[in-house]
Design an enzyme around this catalytic site. Structure first.
Site, mmCIF file in Angstrom:
data_model
loop_
_atom_site.group_PDB
_atom_site.id
_atom_site.type_symbol
_atom_site.label_atom_id
_atom_site.label_comp_id
_atom_site.label_asym_id
_atom_site.label_seq_id
_atom_site.Cartn_x
_atom_site.Cartn_y
_atom_site.Cartn_z
ATOM 1 N N SER A 115 1.185 6.554 2.414
ATOM 2 C CA SER A 115 1.875 7.557 3.240
ATOM 3 C C SER A 115 3.124 8.101 2.554
ATOM 4 O O SER A 115 3.802 7.385 1.816
ATOM 5 C CB SER A 115 2.309 6.940 4.574
ATOM 6 O OG SER A 115 1.211 6.383 5.232
ATOM 7 N N GLU A 174 -5.485 9.949 17.439
ATOM 8 C CA GLU A 174 -5.978 11.339 17.438
ATOM 9 C C GLU A 174 -6.909 11.575 16.249
ATOM 10 O O GLU A 174 -7.925 12.263 16.363
ATOM 11 C CB GLU A 174 -4.808 12.335 17.381
ATOM 12 C CG GLU A 174 -3.974 12.405 18.657
ATOM 13 C CD GLU A 174 -3.019 11.225 18.806
ATOM 14 O OE1 GLU A 174 -2.801 10.483 17.820
ATOM 15 O OE2 GLU A 174 -2.494 11.028 19.923
ATOM 16 N N GLN A 231 0.849 -1.194 0.000
ATOM 17 C CA GLN A 231 0.000 0.000 0.000
ATOM 18 C C GLN A 231 0.886 1.247 0.000
ATOM 19 O O GLN A 231 1.534 1.549 1.009
ATOM 20 C CB GLN A 231 -0.867 -0.028 1.264
ATOM 21 C CG GLN A 231 -1.788 1.152 1.459
ATOM 22 C CD GLN A 231 -2.322 1.180 2.898
ATOM 23 O OE1 GLN A 231 -1.611 0.854 3.847
ATOM 24 N NE2 GLN A 231 -3.562 1.575 3.061
ATOM 25 N N SER A 288 4.591 -1.161 4.335
ATOM 26 C CA SER A 288 4.750 -2.533 4.837
ATOM 27 C C SER A 288 4.962 -3.481 3.662
ATOM 28 O O SER A 288 4.297 -3.351 2.626
ATOM 29 C CB SER A 288 3.501 -2.990 5.592
ATOM 30 O OG SER A 288 3.177 -2.080 6.605
ATOM 31 N N GLU A 334 -9.076 -2.253 5.627
ATOM 32 C CA GLU A 334 -7.940 -2.431 6.540
ATOM 33 C C GLU A 334 -8.421 -2.396 7.995
ATOM 34 O O GLU A 334 -8.049 -3.237 8.809
ATOM 35 C CB GLU A 334 -6.919 -1.307 6.297
ATOM 36 C CG GLU A 334 -5.705 -1.395 7.201
ATOM 37 C CD GLU A 334 -4.657 -0.317 6.913
ATOM 38 O OE1 GLU A 334 -4.925 0.582 6.081
ATOM 39 O OE2 GLU A 334 -3.585 -0.371 7.525
HETATM 40 C C1 LIG Z 1 2.489 -0.859 11.625
HETATM 41 C C2 LIG Z 1 2.308 0.213 10.587
HETATM 42 C C3 LIG Z 1 2.148 -0.162 9.267
HETATM 43 C C4 LIG Z 1 1.998 0.823 8.290
HETATM 44 N N1 LIG Z 1 1.891 0.411 6.984
HETATM 45 C C5 LIG Z 1 1.719 1.346 6.015
HETATM 46 C C6 LIG Z 1 1.622 0.944 4.645
HETATM 47 O O1 LIG Z 1 1.731 -0.236 4.320
HETATM 48 N N2 LIG Z 1 1.429 1.880 3.716
HETATM 49 C C7 LIG Z 1 1.305 3.193 4.025
HETATM 50 O O2 LIG Z 1 1.068 3.988 3.120
HETATM 51 N N3 LIG Z 1 1.433 3.633 5.316
HETATM 52 C C8 LIG Z 1 1.647 2.731 6.307
HETATM 53 N N4 LIG Z 1 1.786 3.128 7.618
HETATM 54 C C9 LIG Z 1 1.845 4.562 7.900
HETATM 55 C C10 LIG Z 1 0.633 5.104 8.624
HETATM 56 O O3 LIG Z 1 -0.490 5.118 7.803
HETATM 57 C C11 LIG Z 1 1.011 6.519 9.087
HETATM 58 O O4 LIG Z 1 2.110 6.383 9.983
HETATM 59 C C12 LIG Z 1 -0.133 7.206 9.807
HETATM 60 O O5 LIG Z 1 -1.154 7.526 8.896
HETATM 61 C C13 LIG Z 1 0.338 8.502 10.522
HETATM 62 O O6 LIG Z 1 1.034 9.320 9.662
HETATM 63 P P1 LIG Z 1 2.467 9.922 10.044
HETATM 64 O O7 LIG Z 1 3.346 8.782 10.481
HETATM 65 O O8 LIG Z 1 2.930 10.746 8.904
HETATM 66 O O9 LIG Z 1 2.227 10.825 11.338
HETATM 67 P P2 LIG Z 1 1.669 12.361 11.359
HETATM 68 O O10 LIG Z 1 0.492 12.446 10.454
HETATM 69 O O11 LIG Z 1 2.843 13.235 11.096
HETATM 70 O O12 LIG Z 1 1.220 12.461 12.841
HETATM 71 C C14 LIG Z 1 2.137 12.702 13.927
HETATM 72 C C15 LIG Z 1 1.316 12.881 15.201
HETATM 73 O O13 LIG Z 1 0.477 14.047 15.073
HETATM 74 C C16 LIG Z 1 -0.895 13.697 15.313
HETATM 75 N N5 LIG Z 1 -1.771 14.487 14.412
HETATM 76 C C17 LIG Z 1 -1.615 14.688 13.098
HETATM 77 N N6 LIG Z 1 -2.629 15.429 12.616
HETATM 78 C C18 LIG Z 1 -3.455 15.677 13.649
HETATM 79 C C19 LIG Z 1 -4.694 16.388 13.796
HETATM 80 N N7 LIG Z 1 -5.285 16.970 12.747
HETATM 81 N N8 LIG Z 1 -5.260 16.435 15.037
HETATM 82 C C20 LIG Z 1 -4.676 15.840 16.107
HETATM 83 N N9 LIG Z 1 -3.502 15.149 16.019
HETATM 84 C C21 LIG Z 1 -2.902 15.071 14.820
HETATM 85 C C22 LIG Z 1 -0.978 12.223 14.942
HETATM 86 O O14 LIG Z 1 -2.077 11.599 15.587
HETATM 87 C C23 LIG Z 1 0.362 11.694 15.454
HETATM 88 O O15 LIG Z 1 0.312 11.440 16.845
HETATM 89 C C24 LIG Z 1 1.978 2.197 8.627
HETATM 90 C C25 LIG Z 1 2.146 2.561 9.972
HETATM 91 C C26 LIG Z 1 2.330 1.591 10.935
HETATM 92 C C27 LIG Z 1 2.547 1.999 12.346
#
Ligand SMILES: Cc1cc2nc3c(=O)[nH]c(=O)nc-3n(C[C@H](O)[C@H](O)[C@H](O)COP(=O)(O)OP(=O)(O)OC[C@H]3O[C@@H](n4cnc5c(N)ncnc54)[C@H](O)[C@@H]3O)c2cc1C
Length: 416
Positions: free
Chosen positions: A151, A390, A148, A183, A266
């Protein structure tokens, strides 16, 4: 045409009998794979998320072999149409099969879940006839492994901020950008990529979904090692990758809706019987605590009851019939269930860590002790994967309860 429009002709009970007979007939080939009796020493692995640690290549191979056996027996995709390798049955039959697989001593298929539960449903619901024919049987047989590509370094929670670009070039599109946290990208053959095709239009309306060949020139995959020691994630660089228009999933500009199909599926997977709070995990938890010298500790006993209550509440809520969440909560029930799931996992992880103490983190070769380290260390990831806590809470507050959007953070003045 989506695959759930078929009329079931075989009762779920009759299907269960058929499937059980077949699964028991092949169980010997996979003996020991999931912790039951067999010729190999049974594995005691237990994970909150698939971490692809030591020995994962064997695990991956066995999951693929099992999936191929299921497909060839017409059991990989009961609700799928028969011309694509399904059986034309209902979603209830899919559930019957998942329940059976969770009960029997067979390899975990979790490593295949992105292809089966995220990519395939999007292709099924939004892909054209040719794309569906070419990819759905191969995904469901695990001949094609999917990942997928959503991100990006600047677009996770704010997924509509995706900046990977796709520019039309005749019958093809040229993709350029970077994805992250992908992943199993290092094992994948195809990636479901959300990209920007029209930077001039609205953030959501300018997105389109493609199925990218992960072996195509211009695709670079760089693994990321995490604290569990496993390598489940990757960075994926797309440098002028050519993708045929025939590999578009859904209409140009409709990528947001296609992403919604994948994300909904998912989340359903995460709360299901194959997910981190499966009956198997509950069974292993009570067995582990029962064998410990601390089992009589009154505080520990209360915590076990609390963890079990959280799991039972989540499962009961997931089984509620359509409409029982009420008209305001219905569209956000997936977010509520995901919150219940992460809390149940936290309870189990805390309990396992507390009950086992140092035994959870130093391998003394004792069954059902060190094996829990993978679950405990993997649990925090579930607060992020599939949408962070969140973001789920914001969705419940705004769309479910009708509360106003949170104010935007004030812009910091530039440092002088
Ligand atoms: C086990 C695992 C598997 C994954 N597999 C995939 C995959 O296969 N493909 C893929 O595309 N992605 C994957 N991801 C990524 C995942 O979708 C993202 O990590 C997730 O959407 C959060 O995005 P970010 O890491 O950029 O954090 P950010 O969006 O930068 O967030 C950082 C922090 O800020 C908080 N935050 C952000 N915006 C807001 C808001 N508006 N209000 C309040 N709080 C907020 C968030 O809750 C978080 O605590 C995976 C993640 C994990 C942990």
């Amino acid at each position: 045409m989506p695959s759930n429009e078929n009329v079931p002709s075989l009762s779920p009970d009759a299907f269960r009998d058929e499937a059980e007979r077949f699964l028991r007939s092949i169980a010997g080939e996979f003996a020991g794979a999931a912790g039951g009796a067999g010729q190999d020493p049974p594995s005691d692995r237990i994970a909150a998320v698939e971490e692809l640690g030591e020995g994962y290549d064997q695990q991956f191979k066995r999951a693929r072999e099992l999936q191929a056996r299921l497909f060839d027996a017409g059991l990989a995709w009961p609700s799928g149409p028969s011309d694509l390798g399904g059986r034309g049955l209902s979603r209830e039959h899919d559930q019957v099969l998942d329940d059976l697989l969770a009960e029997l001593d067979l390899p975990s298929r979790e490593v295949l879940f992105v292809g089966l539960r995220i990519v395939a449903p999007a292709v099924d619901a939004h892909g054209g006839p040719e794309l569906r024919k070419r990819t759905l049987p191969a995904l469901h047989r695990a001949d094609l492994i999917g990942c997928q590509l959503f991100s990006e370094p600047g677009a996770g929670s704010d997924l509509a901020g995706v900046t990977t670009r796709a520019v039309r070039d005749g019958d093809d599109w040229i993709l350029t950008g970077q994805k992250v946290w992908t992943s199993i990208a290092h094992l994948a053959d195809v990636g479901e990529a959300l990209v920007r095709t029209d930077p001039g239009t609205s953030r959501h309306g300018g997105l389109t979904m493609f199925l990218v060949d992960m072996h195509a020139p211009g695709v670079t995959v760089r693994p990321i090692r995490q604290m569990t020691g496993g390598v489940a994630f990757n960075e994926v660089f797309l440098d002028g990758v050519r993708v045929p228009d025939a590999h578009r999933i859904g209409a140009v500009g409709d990528g947001w809706r296609v992403a919604g199909t994948s994300l909904g599926s998912e989340r359903n997977f995460m709360i299901g019987d194959d997910g981190p709070v499966s009956p198997y995990v509950l069974e292993r938890l009570t067995a582990m605590v029962g064998r410990l010298d601390t089992a009589a500790d009154p505080v520990l006993r209360q915590e076990i009851a609390r963890a079990v209550a959280a799991i039972v509440a989540m499962r009961a809520s997931a089984d509620l019939p359509d409409g029982s969440w009420g008209h305001r909560l219905e569209p956000v029930s997936g977010s509520v269930l995901k919150m219940l799931m992460t809390r149940a996992v936290d309870g189990i992880a805390a309990l396992a860590g507390e009950a086992l103490g140092e035994r959870a983190f130093t391998d003394r070769g004792e069954r059902d002790t060190f094996a829990w380290s993978e679950f405990v260390l993997g649990a925090p990831a579930l607060h992020i994967a599939g949408g962070t806590d969140e973001i789920q809470l914001n969705i419940i507050a705004q769309r479910g309860l009708g509360l106003p959007r949170p104010p935007k953070p004030a812009t910091q003045p530039a440092a002088t």
